[in-house]
Design an enzyme around this catalytic site. Structure first.
Site, mmCIF file in Angstrom:
data_model
loop_
_atom_site.group_PDB
_atom_site.id
_atom_site.type_symbol
_atom_site.label_atom_id
_atom_site.label_comp_id
_atom_site.label_asym_id
_atom_site.label_seq_id
_atom_site.Cartn_x
_atom_site.Cartn_y
_atom_site.Cartn_z
ATOM 1 N N TYR A 158 45.543 42.602 37.611
ATOM 2 C CA TYR A 158 44.183 43.219 38.671
ATOM 3 C C TYR A 158 43.296 41.861 38.870
ATOM 4 O O TYR A 158 43.006 40.848 40.118
ATOM 5 C CB TYR A 158 43.711 43.831 38.638
ATOM 6 C CG TYR A 158 43.422 44.714 39.997
ATOM 7 C CD1 TYR A 158 44.068 44.790 41.211
ATOM 8 C CD2 TYR A 158 41.907 44.895 39.880
ATOM 9 C CE1 TYR A 158 42.978 45.394 42.228
ATOM 10 C CE2 TYR A 158 41.326 45.440 41.352
ATOM 11 C CZ TYR A 158 42.067 46.131 42.081
ATOM 12 O OH TYR A 158 40.706 45.893 43.457
ATOM 13 N N LYS A 162 42.504 39.276 41.866
ATOM 14 C CA LYS A 162 41.575 39.183 42.530
ATOM 15 C C LYS A 162 40.528 38.060 42.689
ATOM 16 O O LYS A 162 40.515 37.746 44.115
ATOM 17 C CB LYS A 162 41.144 40.491 42.841
ATOM 18 C CG LYS A 162 41.589 41.525 42.798
ATOM 19 C CD LYS A 162 41.949 42.152 44.146
ATOM 20 C CE LYS A 162 40.833 42.961 44.827
ATOM 21 N NZ LYS A 162 40.878 42.740 46.870
#
Length: 477
Positions: A158, A162
């Site tokens: 994640y 991102k």
């Protein structure tokens, strides 16, 4: 920026990816309130806890996935400003689905950028995360000058995805659309951990663990501090960020103040995570964690859960598979100090938190107390294990033939109850009591909690008085 509260909103069409979520729905509502011409959501779901309200106020739903380019183009065509909130893999089981995380967070962002340039959209606000600069090393009062955490050093997909997506968004700032010559201005909002009434990710998981009696330890020293941000404060920051991308602000023509900029957004009151959630747990009648686990040992525990859940990878999407207690990245999030200043957002966007942490947590507690009142309450997992295994073992000893593990189980019961007849009588008495308590729970729940009467019946049938006492407590209130 000295703008009116509706500057750049009235008469414009907005697209919110992930618009049926906790933050997205609140943002859509605020855009409608401020006079947006049209607000659209792009979300894989066709309903959520907020969808009825959004329909009533005129928000247009487009069911689709940001990882599908055609869905993105359908949603963004004719838009003036895009808020890209859609993401995947923030916490729990989702973190482990690396392919899906990259598909949504990186590919999806590329599709949004392409569509913005294709249709000549002027403004794109991207919602990122603290994790683009944080990877487990202490940060005290950090700011936007901090470098990105090295891509290859991220321990979760994640944070890595991102970071890649955020850099793509900022590098595309001021690119010219071939369609109409408009420049696409982009900026990034990096929120702290989000909370508020209806929050879907952090607090439900924490409350669920506390209800089951599994929130038994804190992680890290009491001096560890992190940031949180209340929903209304984050929505305000997003609105201000979109205004900061306007290219016709007097004195700033052609030079939007927020163009190409990242902003940390928080309540401005760093706090120990466990101290922050203790008032909520106490208000719900749940035990707060007392023991403390240092970060190295918590990391070991997180790695064990990671290994177990990776072994169960094909089952990660199944609703019956519970969330892991903790994963390595989550250990760093709660066990290592990292908090940031919102001074840049204040100076350039005019952001100041409207809701204090005390007010925000008070509203959150009220929501959870009402939610608890409307849902089935019950004992910890230890009561479930004791009752279910105990009654099953008693039945096995009383009625099954001596095969496999039955013999040692029966021998143990005979040691205490001395005869088969006694075991059988005790099982029948216990079963009769459970049935009687379940019937009583059904009739009592019909009066005090009719929506959950069926649940009270079956839970009390399995757990007896362990369940019934919670219903009696509710009836007294």
């Amino acid at each position: 920026m000295h703008l009116s509260e509706n500057e750049g909103i009235e008469g414009n069409t907005f697209v919110v990816t992930g618009g049926l979520g906790f933050v997205g729905s609140a943002l859509c509502s605020e855009l409608v309130r401020r006079g947006a011409k049209e607000v659209r959501t792009l979300d894989p779901r066709n309903s959520s806890p907020w969808s009825d309200h959004l329909k009533r106020i005129g928000v247009k739903f487009i069911q689709g996935d940001v990882s599908n380019k055609k869905d993105v183009e359908k949603a963004l065509r004719g838009g003036n400003c895009v808020f890209h909130l859609a993401s995947y893999g923030m916490s729990g089981k989702e973190m482990l689905q690396v392919g899906r995380v990259d598909e949504v967070n990186i590919n999806g962002t590329c599709h949004v950028l392409d569509a913005c340039l294709e249709f000549g959209i002027k403004r794109l606000v991207y919602v990122s995360t603290y994790n683009v600069v944080f990877g487990g090393k202490e940060i005290v009062n950090g700011n936007e000058a901090l470098p990105y955490f090295p891509i290859d050093d991220h321990i979760d997909s994640y944070g890595r995805s991102k970071s890649v997506a955020e850099q793509l968004v900022l590098k595309n700032n001021a690119r010219v659309s071939k369609k109409n010559g408009n420049r696409l201005y982009t900026c990034v909002v990096r929120p702290a951990a989000i909370y508020g009434p209806g929050e879907e990710r952090h607090l439900p998981r924490i409350v669920s663990l506390a209800k089951l009696g599994l929130l038994t330890f804190k992680v890290g020293a009491p001096s560890v501090k992190t940031d949180w941000v209340y929903l209304d404060n984050l929505v305000l920051a997003l609105i201000l960020a979109s205004m900061g991308l306007l290219d016709d602000i007097p004195g700033k023509e052609g030079h939007p103040v927020a163009a190409g900029q990242p902003y940390f957004i928080c309540d401005g009151s760093p706090v120990n995570t466990f101290e922050f959630i203790c008032p909520l747990l106490r208000s719900l009648g749940y035990d707060v964690p007392k023991a403390t686990l240092d970060v190295p040992h918590a990391l070991l525990l997180g790695q064990i859960f990671w290994a177990v859940y990776m072994f169960l990878y094909p089952l990660l999407n199944r609703s019956w598979l519970p969330q892991p207690m903790i994963l390595p990245t989550e250990v760093y999030k709660v066990g290592v100090t990292h908090y940031f200043s919102f001074l840049k957002a204040k100076e350039e966007l005019g952001y100041v938190p409207m809701v204090s942490p005390q007010e925000g947590m008070s509203a959150t507690i009220s929501y959870w107390k009402e939610r608890k009142r409307r849902t089935l309450d019950g004992p910890t997992i230890y009561a479930w294990i004791f009752c279910v295994i105990g009654m099953s073992a008693l039945f096995i000893s009383a009625f099954l033939p001596d095969i496999g593990p039955v013999k040692p189980i029966r021998s143990l019961h005979l040691f205490f109850f001395r005869s088969m007849r006694a075991i059988q009588i005790i099982f029948l008495i216990a079963t009769t009591l459970h049935v009687g308590e379940a019937i009583y729970a059904w009739y009592l729940a019909k009066r005090v909690d009719p929506a959950n009467a069926k649940g009270w019946f079956w839970q009390t049938f399995l757990l007896g008085m362990f369940s019934l006492r919670f219903l009696l407590k509710r009836a007294r209130k």
